[in-house]
Structure formats: structure tokens, C-alpha cells
Design an enzyme around this catalytic site. Sequence first.
Site, PDB file in Angstrom:
ATOM      1  N   GLY A   1     -11.238  -7.555  -8.715  1.00  0.00           N
ATOM      2  CA  GLY A   1     -10.528  -7.892  -7.476  1.00  0.00           C
ATOM      3  C   GLY A   1     -10.788  -6.891  -6.359  1.00  0.00           C
TER       4      GLY A   1
ATOM      5  N   ASN B   1      -9.634 -12.011 -15.660  1.00  0.00           N
ATOM      6  CA  ASN B   1      -9.844 -13.430 -16.001  1.00  0.00           C
ATOM      7  C   ASN B   1     -10.493 -14.194 -14.844  1.00  0.00           C
TER       8      ASN B   1
ATOM      9  N   SER C   1       4.170  -1.869  -5.156  1.00  0.00           N
ATOM     10  CA  SER C   1       4.045  -2.244  -3.748  1.00  0.00           C
ATOM     11  C   SER C   1       5.221  -1.725  -2.950  1.00  0.00           C
TER      12      SER C   1
ATOM     13  N   THR D   1       6.759  -3.404  -1.134  1.00  0.00           N
ATOM     14  CA  THR D   1       7.697  -4.528  -1.101  1.00  0.00           C
ATOM     15  C   THR D   1       8.957  -4.217  -1.923  1.00  0.00           C
TER      16      THR D   1
ATOM     17  N   TYR E   1       7.151 -12.690  -6.076  1.00  0.00           N
ATOM     18  CA  TYR E   1       6.086 -11.690  -6.245  1.00  0.00           C
ATOM     19  C   TYR E   1       6.673 -10.276  -6.230  1.00  0.00           C
TER      20      TYR E   1
ATOM     21  N   LYS F   1       7.093  -7.034  -9.218  1.00  0.00           N
ATOM     22  CA  LYS F   1       6.723  -5.611  -9.102  1.00  0.00           C
ATOM     23  C   LYS F   1       7.943  -4.738  -9.413  1.00  0.00           C
TER      24      LYS F   1
ATOM     25  N   TYR G   1       1.805   0.763  -3.049  1.00  0.00           N
ATOM     26  CA  TYR G   1       0.841   0.654  -1.943  1.00  0.00           C
ATOM     27  C   TYR G   1       1.537   0.105  -0.718  1.00  0.00           C
TER      28      TYR G   1
ATOM     29  N   ASN H   1      -0.070  -1.212   3.168  1.00  0.00           N
ATOM     30  CA  ASN H   1      -0.878  -2.413   3.477  1.00  0.00           C
ATOM     31  C   ASN H   1      -2.375  -2.105   3.392  1.00  0.00           C
TER      32      ASN H   1
ATOM     33  N   ASN I   1      -2.535 -12.648   4.971  1.00  0.00           N
ATOM     34  CA  ASN I   1      -2.405 -11.283   5.487  1.00  0.00           C
ATOM     35  C   ASN I   1      -3.134 -11.133   6.820  1.00  0.00           C
TER      36      ASN I   1
ATOM     37  N   ARG J   1       7.899 -14.871  10.960  1.00  0.00           N
ATOM     38  CA  ARG J   1       7.642 -15.415   9.620  1.00  0.00           C
ATOM     39  C   ARG J   1       8.840 -15.073   8.725  1.00  0.00           C
TER      40      ARG J   1
ATOM     41  N   ASP K   1       9.894 -11.524   6.833  1.00  0.00           N
ATOM     42  CA  ASP K   1       9.266 -10.320   7.409  1.00  0.00           C
ATOM     43  C   ASP K   1      10.320  -9.339   7.906  1.00  0.00           C
TER      44      ASP K   1
HETATM   45  P1  NAD Z   1      -6.839  -9.293  -6.302  1.00  0.00           P
HETATM   46  O1  NAD Z   1      -6.282 -10.651  -6.497  1.00  0.00           O
HETATM   47  O2  NAD Z   1      -8.075  -9.157  -5.496  1.00  0.00           O
HETATM   48  O3  NAD Z   1      -7.071  -8.594  -7.716  1.00  0.00           O
HETATM   49  C1  NAD Z   1      -6.297  -8.887  -8.845  1.00  0.00           C
HETATM   50  C2  NAD Z   1      -7.260  -9.206  -9.972  1.00  0.00           C
HETATM   51  O4  NAD Z   1      -6.517  -9.508 -11.143  1.00  0.00           O
HETATM   52  C3  NAD Z   1      -8.150 -10.428  -9.671  1.00  0.00           C
HETATM   53  O5  NAD Z   1      -9.492 -10.078  -9.924  1.00  0.00           O
HETATM   54  C4  NAD Z   1      -7.650 -11.495 -10.653  1.00  0.00           C
HETATM   55  O6  NAD Z   1      -8.696 -12.352 -11.071  1.00  0.00           O
HETATM   56  C5  NAD Z   1      -7.102 -10.638 -11.773  1.00  0.00           C
HETATM   57  N1  NAD Z   1      -6.050 -11.272 -12.583  1.00  0.00           N
HETATM   58  C6  NAD Z   1      -4.938 -11.931 -12.157  1.00  0.00           C
HETATM   59  N2  NAD Z   1      -4.212 -12.353 -13.210  1.00  0.00           N
HETATM   60  C7  NAD Z   1      -4.879 -11.951 -14.327  1.00  0.00           C
HETATM   61  C8  NAD Z   1      -4.649 -12.079 -15.719  1.00  0.00           C
HETATM   62  N3  NAD Z   1      -3.581 -12.747 -16.192  1.00  0.00           N
HETATM   63  N4  NAD Z   1      -5.531 -11.537 -16.588  1.00  0.00           N
HETATM   64  C9  NAD Z   1      -6.621 -10.875 -16.129  1.00  0.00           C
HETATM   65  N5  NAD Z   1      -6.904 -10.736 -14.828  1.00  0.00           N
HETATM   66  C10 NAD Z   1      -6.040 -11.248 -13.934  1.00  0.00           C
HETATM   67  O7  NAD Z   1      -5.671  -8.390  -5.687  1.00  0.00           O
HETATM   68  P2  NAD Z   1      -5.722  -6.917  -5.107  1.00  0.00           P
HETATM   69  O8  NAD Z   1      -5.406  -6.991  -3.648  1.00  0.00           O
HETATM   70  O9  NAD Z   1      -6.926  -6.223  -5.567  1.00  0.00           O
HETATM   71  O10 NAD Z   1      -4.429  -6.320  -5.806  1.00  0.00           O
HETATM   72  C11 NAD Z   1      -4.497  -5.594  -7.012  1.00  0.00           C
HETATM   73  C12 NAD Z   1      -3.092  -5.245  -7.459  1.00  0.00           C
HETATM   74  O11 NAD Z   1      -2.446  -4.489  -6.439  1.00  0.00           O
HETATM   75  C13 NAD Z   1      -2.198  -6.450  -7.715  1.00  0.00           C
HETATM   76  O12 NAD Z   1      -1.382  -6.168  -8.833  1.00  0.00           O
HETATM   77  C14 NAD Z   1      -1.370  -6.539  -6.461  1.00  0.00           C
HETATM   78  O13 NAD Z   1      -0.130  -7.146  -6.681  1.00  0.00           O
HETATM   79  C15 NAD Z   1      -1.204  -5.078  -6.100  1.00  0.00           C
HETATM   80  N6  NAD Z   1      -0.942  -4.859  -4.682  1.00  0.00           N
HETATM   81  C16 NAD Z   1      -1.778  -5.391  -3.750  1.00  0.00           C
HETATM   82  C17 NAD Z   1      -1.525  -5.202  -2.393  1.00  0.00           C
HETATM   83  C18 NAD Z   1      -2.400  -5.836  -1.344  1.00  0.00           C
HETATM   84  O14 NAD Z   1      -1.952  -5.972  -0.196  1.00  0.00           O
HETATM   85  N7  NAD Z   1      -3.628  -6.235  -1.649  1.00  0.00           N
HETATM   86  C19 NAD Z   1      -0.407  -4.447  -2.006  1.00  0.00           C
HETATM   87  C20 NAD Z   1       0.425  -3.906  -2.992  1.00  0.00           C
HETATM   88  C21 NAD Z   1       0.144  -4.124  -4.334  1.00  0.00           C
HETATM   89  C1  WQD Z   2       1.389  -7.652   8.400  1.00  0.00           C
HETATM   90  C2  WQD Z   2       1.996  -7.921   9.770  1.00  0.00           C
HETATM   91  C3  WQD Z   2       3.115 -10.043   9.913  1.00  0.00           C
HETATM   92  C4  WQD Z   2      -0.473 -12.520   9.410  1.00  0.00           C
HETATM   93  C5  WQD Z   2       2.217  -8.168   2.440  1.00  0.00           C
HETATM   94  C6  WQD Z   2       3.111  -8.256   1.241  1.00  0.00           C
HETATM   95  C7  WQD Z   2       3.272  -6.910   0.607  1.00  0.00           C
HETATM   96  C8  WQD Z   2       1.914  -6.277   0.308  1.00  0.00           C
HETATM   97  C9  WQD Z   2       1.028  -6.282   1.508  1.00  0.00           C
HETATM   98  C10 WQD Z   2       1.303  -6.880  -1.917  1.00  0.00           C
HETATM   99  C11 WQD Z   2       3.387  -8.558   9.712  1.00  0.00           C
HETATM  100  C12 WQD Z   2       1.916 -10.021  10.834  1.00  0.00           C
HETATM  101  C13 WQD Z   2       0.404 -11.457   9.529  1.00  0.00           C
HETATM  102  C14 WQD Z   2      -0.723 -13.341  10.545  1.00  0.00           C
HETATM  103  C15 WQD Z   2       0.781 -11.946  11.829  1.00  0.00           C
HETATM  104  N1  WQD Z   2       1.201  -7.011  -0.675  1.00  0.00           N
HETATM  105  N2  WQD Z   2       1.019 -11.179  10.717  1.00  0.00           N
HETATM  106  N3  WQD Z   2      -0.078 -13.017  11.714  1.00  0.00           N
HETATM  107  O1  WQD Z   2       3.732  -8.905   5.074  1.00  0.00           O
HETATM  108  O2  WQD Z   2       3.425  -6.434   5.597  1.00  0.00           O
HETATM  109  O3  WQD Z   2       2.824  -7.293   3.387  1.00  0.00           O
HETATM  110  O4  WQD Z   2       0.957  -7.615   2.058  1.00  0.00           O
HETATM  111  O5  WQD Z   2       2.051  -6.197  -2.544  1.00  0.00           O
HETATM  112  O6  WQD Z   2       4.011  -7.100  -0.547  1.00  0.00           O
HETATM  113  O7  WQD Z   2       4.371  -8.760   1.649  1.00  0.00           O
HETATM  114  O8  WQD Z   2       1.398  -7.883   5.292  1.00  0.00           O
HETATM  115  O9  WQD Z   2      -0.710  -8.552   6.340  1.00  0.00           O
HETATM  116  O10 WQD Z   2       0.949 -10.346   5.704  1.00  0.00           O
HETATM  117  O11 WQD Z   2       1.473  -8.832   7.613  1.00  0.00           O
HETATM  118  O12 WQD Z   2       1.328 -11.720  12.891  1.00  0.00           O
HETATM  119  O13 WQD Z   2      -1.478 -14.322  10.502  1.00  0.00           O
HETATM  120  O14 WQD Z   2       1.171  -8.882  10.446  1.00  0.00           O
HETATM  121  O15 WQD Z   2       4.176 -10.757  10.484  1.00  0.00           O
HETATM  122  O16 WQD Z   2       4.115  -8.045  10.801  1.00  0.00           O
HETATM  123  P1  WQD Z   2       2.968  -7.671   4.916  1.00  0.00           P
HETATM  124  P2  WQD Z   2       0.704  -8.965   6.187  1.00  0.00           P
END
Ligand code: NAD
Ligand code: WQD
Length: 336
Positions: free
Chosen positions: A10, A32, A124, A126, A149, A153, A177, A179, A199, A292, A295
Site C-alpha cells: 500500500g 492481500n 491515526s 482520528t 474506521y 483504530k 499519523y 495527514n 482525501n 463535510r 469534519d
Molecule cells: P493502503 O490502503 O494504501 O494500504 C493498506 C494495505 O493493506 C493495502 O495494500 C491493502 O491491500 C492491504 N490490506 C487491507 N486489508 C488487508 C487484509 N485483510 N490482509 C492483508 N492485507 C490487507 O493504505 P495506507 O494509506 O498505506 O494506510 C496504511 C495504514 O495506515 C492503514 O492501517 C491506515 O488505516 C493507516 N492510516 C492511514 C492514513 C492515511 O491518511 N493514509 C492515516 C492514518 C492511518
Molecule cells: C483534509 C481537509 C476536508 C477533500 C482523513 C481521515 C483521517 C486520516 C487522514 C486515516 C479537510 C478538506 C477534503 C476535498 C476538501 N486517515 N477537503 N475537499 O479528513 O483530515 O483525515 O484522512 O486514518 O482519519 O479522516 O483528510 O484529506 O479528507 O481532508 O475541502 O475534496 O481537506 O474538509 O478540511 P481528513 P482529508
Amino acid sequence: MKILVTGGAGFIGSHTLVELNAAGHETVVIDNLSNSNRKSLERVAELTGKEIPFYEVDIRDREGLNRVMEAHHFDACIHFAGFKAVGESVEKPWEYYENNISGTLTLLDVMRQHGCKNIIFSSSSTVYGNPAIIPISEECPKGHCTNPYGQTKSMLEEIMMDMQKADKEWNIVLLRYFNPIGAHPSGRIGEYPNGIPNNLMPYVTQVAVGKRTELGVFGNDYPTHDGTGVRDYIHVVDLARGHVAALKAIERKCGIAIYNLGTGQGYSVLDVVTTFEKVNGIKIPYSIKPRRAGDIATCYSDPSKAEKELGWKAQYGLEEMCRDSWNWQKNNPEGY
Ligand code: NAD
Ligand code: WQD
């Protein structure tokens, strides 16, 4: 160290593989491919000059996990695998709880059966809900998550803390994490969401590349400097390096350790748009839309604990995040 990386194909996982290998660690991936493509791992091999062993295994598949852990002895696991789309989690709560919670419970059980009790978990910001204090330090109480979601976490954090209380052999690092955006500066790996991006940054880059006509800005009446939502964007390469640094906590047998990974800087939606335009010389048409649901106005970290205890600090600023997000998108308009 020899590290099992779940979800390594990912977005964040692939960048972390590059940094782990650069730091001399050995990595094995399970994924997977439910939200990724094995080409990301080919690109990681190209960037690191190393073949990364890959198993197409689901973390809910106990037998599959057993096979991998019988074939390798791991010092630690970095656990990224899970579903992550906030909106989708509201539509499909069962699927989110089952994948993220059952999957992690199975992984933790198989790990302990094989004597590996060291894990770094992708949590996260979140989990703070609508934060009581800004900037958000790890001392800030957790808040109410408005979506399944976020609940997964928060619940997984609690589950792992309870497990560590009962069995002190566990070392568990919870990384919260903020953003993550940006991409590897090579433009070879990055984020490519399925369907319409939820996002901000993927939406902006898809407008820039001509796949979408304009950005909708969700609300301009928040109590922020320009009325749009403020977030702590962090370059994914910095985030990846945060995982390498977190291994130090595992090495010194931290028990439970919680760290924010953010820059400590808040930027509004319009700051992101204008910086992207300036750095890349591309106009991003936008219009103001209603807020949204779910938010919050402002969310940014106090990242000083990670600096003090792990020696980790984000190096990249918003300009580099915008540059590298665009470099990835323009070179890979259809993703991998
Ligand atoms: P991503 O979807 O790109 O990566 C997640 C990976 O996990 C994918 O490759 C997916 O195929 C794999 N996966 C999902 N379910 C699975 C399962 N049951 N078995 C095996 N593989 C599985 O997401 P990402 O942005 O790289 O995020 C990675 C982690 O970080 C996630 O747990 C996500 O919740 C967390 N996270 C992401 C963000 C963000 O904004 N991207 C923010 C905070 C936390
Ligand atoms: C950022 C800002 C939106 C899209 C999410 C998850 C959080 C974490 C990170 C996983 C906000 C605004 C967005 C658009 C916009 N992920 N926006 N137009 O909501 O802070 O966090 O991703 O753990 O759990 O909730 O990120 O990128 O969606 O939004 O105006 O088309 O951009 O309202 O202010 P967010 P985001």
C-alpha cells in the site's frame, strides 16, 4: 532487524519498505492486494536494489500467516494492513470491523504463538476525535470517533494496551499519523485511490492532471485563518522514516509507547491549493461547497515526543509535499 510488513504493497507500506531497507533492515511483505497492486513492490525493488519477499496472504487467514511465520523468524511486525476509507466505513461497518479488528486479532495471536511480541501499529489522529487541546500531544484524551474506521483504530489501540498489560513481553508502538501526503521524490511510488478520491491531495492532483474539473472545498466558515479546515500534512517519506525510528522504542523494550507523527504545522485547504499552484505552476479551479459531515475545524500535532524519544522529526515542508504528489501523479496518471 527482520521485519514483517503487513499491507506493505500500500501507500505508506511501500514507502516504509524503501526506508527500512535503506536503514539496513530486512523486510518480508504480506498483503492481500485488496487496495494495492503488486507493481508497487516491483518499484520498491527497483528503488532499493533488493527483491522483497512477498506473500499474497490475508491477515485473517491464520494458516497463511502460520506458513509465513514458519518460513521466517521476525524480530518485529509493522502492521499497516487494513481498510481506511472513512465514508466507506459508514456504509460497510461490518466489513471494517471484521477486516481491521478480526484481522489484527488473528495477526497478534499468530505472532505470539511464534514468539514475536513486537509490533508497530498504524493508528491515526482520528482517535483524538474533536481534540480537546491544540496542538494535540499524546496526553490529549482520546475523543469520540464519528465513523467505524476511526473506531477500529481506537478499539485496536485499547485491545493492544490490554494485551500488553497482561503480558509484559509485548512491546507495542502505536503511531498516530496525521495527514500523510506526497510521494517518493523519484515519482516511482505513490498513492492511487480507487474511484473518486476522498482525501484532499489526491483530489487536487486529479484536478491538476485533468481527471476532475474542479476541487470542492468543504466549508469556508470554520474558525480558522481563511475559514477552511486546517490539518497537519506530513510527507509520506518522513512518515516512513518515523517507523524506522520507532524500532528504537521496540529495541529498548518500551512496553507500550504512543507517538504522534506529524509536522506540528497546520495548513488550511486553501493554503494547500495555493502552495500546489505556486510550486507546480498549475491552476487548481475550486468552488466552495457545504461542510463535510464529521469534519472538524482544526487538527495538528505536537510532535515533540517523537523527537525527544526517537530522534525523529519531519524534514519536508508543504512545498515538497506538493511537488512530490504532483511528480507522482503526472508520471503515473493511471496509478501503477
Ligand atoms: P493502503 O490502503 O494504501 O494500504 C493498506 C494495505 O493493506 C493495502 O495494500 C491493502 O491491500 C492491504 N490490506 C487491507 N486489508 C488487508 C487484509 N485483510 N490482509 C492483508 N492485507 C490487507 O493504505 P495506507 O494509506 O498505506 O494506510 C496504511 C495504514 O495506515 C492503514 O492501517 C491506515 O488505516 C493507516 N492510516 C492511514 C492514513 C492515511 O491518511 N493514509 C492515516 C492514518 C492511518
Ligand atoms: C483534509 C481537509 C476536508 C477533500 C482523513 C481521515 C483521517 C486520516 C487522514 C486515516 C479537510 C478538506 C477534503 C476535498 C476538501 N486517515 N477537503 N475537499 O479528513 O483530515 O483525515 O484522512 O486514518 O482519519 O479522516 O483528510 O484529506 O479528507 O481532508 O475541502 O475534496 O481537506 O474538509 O478540511 P481528513 P482529508
